[in-house]
Each structure stands twice: as structure tokens, then as C-alpha cells.
Motif scaffolding. Structure first.
Motif, PDB file in Angstrom:
ATOM      1  N   ALA A   1      91.036 -28.000 116.994  1.00 22.56           N
ATOM      2  CA  ALA A   1      90.386 -27.074 116.058  1.00 22.56           C
ATOM      3  C   ALA A   1      91.243 -25.829 115.878  1.00 22.56           C
ATOM      4  CB  ALA A   1      88.993 -26.719 116.568  1.00 22.56           C
ATOM      5  N   ILE A   2      92.467 -26.005 115.378  1.00 21.48           N
ATOM      6  CA  ILE A   2      93.423 -24.909 115.177  1.00 21.48           C
ATOM      7  C   ILE A   2      93.946 -24.983 113.745  1.00 21.48           C
ATOM      8  CG2 ILE A   2      95.658 -23.952 115.837  1.00 21.48           C
ATOM      9  CD1 ILE A   2      93.646 -23.469 117.958  1.00 21.48           C
ATOM     10  N   THR A   3      94.064 -23.829 113.088  1.00 18.81           N
ATOM     11  CA  THR A   3      94.638 -23.786 111.749  1.00 18.81           C
ATOM     12  C   THR A   3      95.725 -22.728 111.696  1.00 18.81           C
ATOM     13  OG1 THR A   3      94.139 -23.546 109.389  1.00 18.81           O
ATOM     14  CG2 THR A   3      92.963 -22.105 110.893  1.00 18.81           C
ATOM     15  N   ASN A   4      96.757 -22.965 110.930  1.00 14.87           N
ATOM     16  CA  ASN A   4      97.898 -22.052 110.813  1.00 14.87           C
ATOM     17  C   ASN A   4      97.708 -21.101 109.638  1.00 14.87           C
ATOM     18  OD1 ASN A   4      99.200 -23.330 112.952  1.00 14.87           O
ATOM     19  ND2 ASN A   4     100.215 -24.799 111.599  1.00 14.87           N
ATOM     20  N   VAL A   5      98.113 -19.865 109.847  1.00 13.73           N
ATOM     21  CA  VAL A   5      98.127 -18.869 108.776  1.00 13.73           C
ATOM     22  C   VAL A   5      99.584 -18.612 108.433  1.00 13.73           C
ATOM     23  CG1 VAL A   5      97.475 -16.545 108.070  1.00 13.73           C
ATOM     24  CG2 VAL A   5      95.997 -17.827 109.626  1.00 13.73           C
ATOM     25  N   ARG A   6      99.987 -18.908 107.198  1.00 15.15           N
ATOM     26  CA  ARG A   6     101.386 -18.792 106.788  1.00 15.15           C
ATOM     27  C   ARG A   6     101.549 -17.783 105.659  1.00 15.15           C
ATOM     28  NH1 ARG A   6     104.589 -22.637 109.019  1.00 15.15           N
ATOM     29  NH2 ARG A   6     103.518 -24.373 110.061  1.00 15.15           N
ATOM     30  N   ALA A   7     102.772 -17.275 105.522  1.00 13.24           N
ATOM     31  CA  ALA A   7     103.077 -16.291 104.484  1.00 13.24           C
ATOM     32  C   ALA A   7     103.096 -16.964 103.118  1.00 13.24           C
ATOM     33  CB  ALA A   7     104.424 -15.636 104.759  1.00 13.24           C
ATOM     34  N   SER A   8     102.417 -16.359 102.183  1.00 15.03           N
ATOM     35  CA  SER A   8     102.393 -16.907 100.822  1.00 15.03           C
ATOM     36  C   SER A   8     103.507 -16.318  99.956  1.00 15.03           C
ATOM     37  CB  SER A   8     101.033 -16.642 100.170  1.00 15.03           C
ATOM     38  OG  SER A   8     100.753 -15.255 100.150  1.00 15.03           O
ATOM     39  N   VAL A   9     104.134 -15.213 100.420  1.00 16.03           N
ATOM     40  CA  VAL A   9     105.249 -14.592  99.696  1.00 16.03           C
ATOM     41  C   VAL A   9     106.292 -14.139 100.706  1.00 16.03           C
ATOM     42  CG1 VAL A   9     103.843 -13.792  97.740  1.00 16.03           C
ATOM     43  CG2 VAL A   9     104.129 -12.325  99.739  1.00 16.03           C
ATOM     44  N   ALA A  10     107.494 -13.884 100.213  1.00 12.53           N
ATOM     45  CA  ALA A  10     108.554 -13.340 101.063  1.00 12.53           C
ATOM     46  C   ALA A  10     108.508 -11.821 101.025  1.00 12.53           C
ATOM     47  CB  ALA A  10     109.912 -13.841 100.585  1.00 12.53           C
ATOM     48  N   GLY A  11     108.929 -11.182 102.114  1.00 12.47           N
ATOM     49  CA  GLY A  11     108.942  -9.717 102.151  1.00 12.47           C
ATOM     50  C   GLY A  11     108.985  -9.200 103.571  1.00 12.47           C
ATOM     51  N   THR A  12     108.421  -8.011 103.752  1.00 14.75           N
ATOM     52  CA  THR A  12     108.388  -7.343 105.055  1.00 14.75           C
ATOM     53  C   THR A  12     106.944  -7.172 105.504  1.00 14.75           C
ATOM     54  OG1 THR A  12     110.421  -6.127 104.540  1.00 14.75           O
ATOM     55  CG2 THR A  12     109.065  -5.270 106.337  1.00 14.75           C
ATOM     56  N   ILE A  13     106.702  -7.430 106.775  1.00 15.47           N
ATOM     57  CA  ILE A  13     105.361  -7.227 107.327  1.00 15.47           C
ATOM     58  C   ILE A  13     105.093  -5.721 107.418  1.00 15.47           C
ATOM     59  CG2 ILE A  13     103.841  -7.588 109.290  1.00 15.47           C
ATOM     60  CD1 ILE A  13     104.399 -10.158 107.960  1.00 15.47           C
TER      61      ILE A  13
ATOM     62  N   THR B   1      88.919 -11.463 106.305  1.00 12.43           N
ATOM     63  CA  THR B   1      89.676 -10.585 107.203  1.00 12.43           C
ATOM     64  C   THR B   1      91.166 -10.670 106.878  1.00 12.43           C
ATOM     65  OG1 THR B   1      88.034 -10.988 108.929  1.00 12.43           O
ATOM     66  CG2 THR B   1      90.128 -10.000 109.599  1.00 12.43           C
ATOM     67  N   THR B   2      91.809  -9.527 106.751  1.00 12.77           N
ATOM     68  CA  THR B   2      93.251  -9.493 106.513  1.00 12.77           C
ATOM     69  C   THR B   2      93.990  -9.677 107.825  1.00 12.77           C
ATOM     70  OG1 THR B   2      92.987  -8.007 104.608  1.00 12.77           O
ATOM     71  CG2 THR B   2      95.168  -8.107 105.633  1.00 12.77           C
ATOM     72  N   VAL B   3      94.809 -10.710 107.889  1.00  9.97           N
ATOM     73  CA  VAL B   3      95.606 -10.975 109.091  1.00  9.97           C
ATOM     74  C   VAL B   3      96.913 -10.203 109.043  1.00  9.97           C
ATOM     75  CG1 VAL B   3      96.783 -12.773 110.428  1.00  9.97           C
ATOM     76  CG2 VAL B   3      94.551 -13.228 109.396  1.00  9.97           C
ATOM     77  N   ALA B   4      97.513 -10.079 107.859  1.00  7.09           N
ATOM     78  CA  ALA B   4      98.773  -9.344 107.707  1.00  7.09           C
ATOM     79  C   ALA B   4      98.914  -8.887 106.262  1.00  7.09           C
ATOM     80  CB  ALA B   4      99.965 -10.210 108.116  1.00  7.09           C
ATOM     81  N   THR B   5      99.663  -7.802 106.082  1.00  5.53           N
ATOM     82  CA  THR B   5      99.993  -7.298 104.755  1.00  5.53           C
ATOM     83  C   THR B   5     101.494  -7.391 104.565  1.00  5.53           C
ATOM     84  OG1 THR B   5      98.131  -5.742 104.831  1.00  5.53           O
ATOM     85  CG2 THR B   5      99.830  -5.339 103.179  1.00  5.53           C
ATOM     86  N   ILE B   6     101.904  -8.029 103.469  1.00  8.37           N
ATOM     87  CA  ILE B   6     103.327  -8.274 103.198  1.00  8.37           C
ATOM     88  C   ILE B   6     103.705  -7.601 101.883  1.00  8.37           C
ATOM     89  CG2 ILE B   6     105.107 -10.042 102.854  1.00  8.37           C
ATOM     90  CD1 ILE B   6     103.315 -11.988 104.345  1.00  8.37           C
ATOM     91  N   ALA B   7     104.903  -6.990 101.850  1.00  7.42           N
ATOM     92  CA  ALA B   7     105.386  -6.353 100.618  1.00  7.42           C
ATOM     93  C   ALA B   7     106.899  -6.476 100.545  1.00  7.42           C
ATOM     94  CB  ALA B   7     104.976  -4.882 100.570  1.00  7.42           C
ATOM     95  N   ASP B   8     107.390  -6.445  99.318  1.00  2.10           N
ATOM     96  CA  ASP B   8     108.835  -6.449  99.070  1.00  2.10           C
ATOM     97  C   ASP B   8     109.294  -5.002  98.963  1.00  2.10           C
ATOM     98  OD1 ASP B   8     111.428  -6.817  98.333  1.00  2.10           O
ATOM     99  OD2 ASP B   8     111.003  -7.973  96.514  1.00  2.10           O
ATOM    100  N   LEU B   9     109.978  -4.489 100.009  1.00  5.88           N
ATOM    101  CA  LEU B   9     110.389  -3.081 100.048  1.00  5.88           C
ATOM    102  C   LEU B   9     111.618  -2.801  99.194  1.00  5.88           C
ATOM    103  CD1 LEU B   9     109.787  -2.149 103.798  1.00  5.88           C
ATOM    104  CD2 LEU B   9     108.267  -1.905 101.832  1.00  5.88           C
ATOM    105  N   THR B  10     112.162  -3.822  98.554  1.00 11.29           N
ATOM    106  CA  THR B  10     113.287  -3.581  97.646  1.00 11.29           C
ATOM    107  C   THR B  10     112.809  -3.210  96.250  1.00 11.29           C
ATOM    108  OG1 THR B  10     113.441  -5.917  97.014  1.00 11.29           O
ATOM    109  CG2 THR B  10     114.707  -5.194  98.939  1.00 11.29           C
TER     110      THR B  10
END
Length: 373
Positions: free
Chosen positions: A172-184, A205-214
Motif C-alpha cells: 500500500a505505497i504510492t510514489n509522488v513524482r515531479a510533474s515539471v522540471a525546476g528547483t524545489i 496537501t502540498t508535498v512540494a513546490t517547484i519553480a523554474d528560477l531561470t
């Protein structure tokens, strides 16, 4: 007694005359203020406004789990650069009791329907084999049986997803993967925290916030008195509080159609695309000021703004022009663009006019030091 009284009056009168004479002598000995003059000159003037705000990523994505459960492990940390599909965390599925009970009931209902459809199928098959019913009638019965079988499979799969998070894994385990490339940018959860999946009634619930800092934008506010002078694609100069002696070029890309009142003044949100320099690492959320040139005029007649005076009744601007030795007369003028230091003269003055520096102050005289015993 009368004689003595008269003598006292004479003495007081003489003393008063002495003090009055000293006062007149001291007053006459003071030097009058000598007013200097300045002339108008040709220059260039830029009218600017400054918007305060911050720099933020143009695209910022919140990663949320597909199932509810407990954070089993986190594989990244804030500041890490990741690619699309990289593993961020694992969630141990904790089934929702209400959803689990509903899924079980659906399986049972599907099995009851399947059992009924199977009996109907077996009875009609025997009749079909004997030629009692037509092929069309038998095919309709077989279709209902096949649909009942499929409904049982779907109900069991849904039950497994609620229990384990997927239909394929045994755990009963599920993976949370990045949907976009960027910086955590942020990981607001920790190992052991409970998370909720996104649904129609909850953002999840937000597990992580990702953004492109370029790709960064300036987000700020301007006053309603200046927003009408702004136009899309106007150039900006953005300075950051964390990076001194450096200005980044930017371009205005958004002006809010609606303002918000803040502390009695209406402010309009603006956004500008910032052109970054690879020599500097710009972090999300830096405080920033954007300088915007609203208007520019070159080779115009101007004077220092400190030379202006304003009529107490009409508030019209004027200056005092020299007509003789320390003699001046008022001259009404029309002014234009100003940068806070120099102001444009539209009419009323020439380059030959000598303008009085009216706010000249006398130097402070030092008191003579007294000798100490």
C-alpha cells in the motif's frame, strides 16, 4: 520726597534712552542678506516612478499526492534541481473508512448482479441450444452477463486502489513524482505527516513546490495617479534589496484592470518580465523596486526646482527675476516635466534672466567662548 522722585524718574529715562540707542546701533550694524541669482539652462529631464514589490518565479507548481495517506519517505530537499518524473516522496496509503466501506459494498452489489446475470445466461443458453429463442435475444442476455462480469472487475480494482493506492502493487505505497522540471522551493511536509489527495471538495496537501528560477517576474504596485501613464512593453529597471549596485532590465507585461485600496490609496498590480544575469543567483521572493520612465524630454529649458515659489492663493508657480542691484520682481511662469531636481520651463523665462535664490539662509554665527576660571 518729590525732589527725590523726580531724580529717580530722570535716571530711569536716561537708562531707557541708553538701552534704545544700543538696540538701534546693534540693529543697524547687522549685515543685510545678499541674495544670489541663477540662470535657466538646457538639459534633459526624465519623469520616473518607482514601484515596490518582489521578484517571483513565472511558473510555480504545487505537487500533491494522488491518494491520502502518511508520508513514508522524502527523497529531495529544498533547493534541489529536479527533472520531470523524479521521485519526490512515497506515501503509505491509509484508506478512508467511508470510501473503503462504499467500495466493499459496490463489490458485493456487483457480485450479486453477476450471479443473477449468470443464471439468466445459463437458462437462455439452454433454450438457445434447443432453438427456442432467437440469436438476437441470446446475444442481449450474453451482453448483460459480460457487463456484470466487467462491473465486478471494476469494483474490485477500485477497492484495491483505495486499499493500496494502485491496482498493480502488492504494498500500500504510492510514489509522488515531479510533474515539471525546476528547483524545489519548499517542502511543507515531513516524514510521518498525514496528507490528503486533491478532490472536488479539497485542494489536497502540498508535498512540494517547484519553480523554474531561470524565469522570474517582478510583481509590484503603482499608484492610481501614475497607472494611466503605463503601457505594456515599457522598459523597467529592477533593483533587488539583496543584490546591491546591480540593476536588471525588465519589460512591463501586465497592468491590473482593477485596483485595490490600501491605506487610503488605490494601488494597481503590475508585472514585468525580468531579464536575469547568469552572474547572479536570484532567489524567489527577493524584495525589489522597479524604476519606470514615464516621460523623457531632451534639450529643454529648465531651472532648479528649489527656485520655484507658489502663490498662496492660486498656488500658481512664479520666480523673482533681478531688475537691479538686489532688486527683484515677480514673474509668473508655466512649468512642465519635473524629475524632483530640475523642472521644465514652458514659458515666462529666458536663459538671460537672473533668478533669485529666495531660500538663502544666513550662516549661523558662533557665540564667543567665555574664559573659564
Amino acid at each position: 520726597m518729590k525732589k527725590i522722585f523726580k531724580i529717580l524718574l530722570v535716571v530711569v529715562f536716561i537708562a531707557l534712552l541708553g538701552f534704545s540707542g544700543k538696540y538701534l546701533i546693534d540693529s543697524n550694524s547687522k549685515s543685510p542678506i545678499i541674495f544670489t541669482t541663477e540662470k535657466a539652462f538646457k538639459t534633459s529631464i526624465e519623469e520616473k516612478t518607482v514601484a515596490t514589490g518582489k521578484v517571483i518565479p513565472e511558473d510555480e507548481v504545487e505537487i500533491k499526492p494522488q491518494v491520502s495517506g502518511i508520508i513514508e519517505k522524502i527523497y529531495v530537499k529544498e533547493g534541489d534541481a529536479i527533472k520531470t518524473g523524479d521521485l519526490i516522496a512515497k506515501v503509505k496509503v491509509v484508506p478512508n473508512e467511508q470510501a473503503l466501506n462504499s467500495a466493499r459494498g459496490r463489490v458485493q452489489n456487483a457480485q450479486i448482479s453477476l450471479a443473477n446475470a449468470q443464471q439468466d445466461f445459463n437458462r437462455n443458453k439452454a433454450l438457445f441450444d434447443k432453438g427456442v429463442i432467437s440469436t438476437q435475444d441470446f446475444q442481449n442476455v450474453k451482453l448483460r452477463y459480460d457487463q456484470a462480469e466487467q462491473e465486478v472487475k471494476n469494483a474490485r480494482n477500485d477497492l484495491q486502489i483505495i486499499r493500496q493506492g494502485s491496482t498493480g502493487g502488492a504494498q500500500a505505497i504510492t510514489n509522488v513524482r515531479a510533474s515539471v522540471a525546476g528547483t524545489i522551493l519548499e517542502i511543507p511536509v515531513e516524514k510521518g505527516d498525514q496528507v490528503i489527495q486533491s478532490n472536488n471538495f479539497n485542494d489536497g496537501t502540498t508535498v512540494a513546490t517547484i519553480a523554474d528560477l531561470t524565469k522570474m517576474i517582478f510583481e509590484g504596485k503603482v499608484d492610481e495617479a501614475e497607472v494611466s501613464k503605463l503601457k505594456i512593453n515599457m522598459p523597467l529597471k529592477v533593483s533587488l534589496g539583496a543584490i546591491r549596485d546591480k540593476e536588471f532590465d525588465a519589460k512591463l507585461k501586465f497592468i491590473a484592470p482593477k485596483g485595490n485600496e490600501e491605506q487610503g490609496a488605490v494601488q494597481f498590480k503590475i508585472e514585468g518580465e525580468v531579464f536575469l544575469d547568469d552572474s547572479y543567483f536570484v532567489r524567489a521572493g527577493y524584495s525589489a523596486n522597479a524604476s519606470i520612465v514615464l516621460d523623457t524630454k531632451n534639450d529643454i529649458l529648465a531651472i532648479k526646482e528649489a527656485l520655484l515659489q507658489f502663490d498662496k492663493d492660486t498656488e500658481d508657480p512664479y520666480v523673482e527675476v533681478k531688475i537691479g542691484d538686489q532688486e527683484f520682481k515677480r514673474k509668473d511662469i508655466e512649468i512642465g516635466l519635473s524629475d524632483g531636481i530640475n523642472v521644465e520651463i514652458l514659458s515666462g523665462l529666458t536663459e538671460e534672466d537672473e533668478i533669485k535664490v529666495w531660500n538663502k539662509t544666513e550662516p549661523i554665527k558662533k557665540e564667543p567662548e567665555t574664559a573659564q576660571d
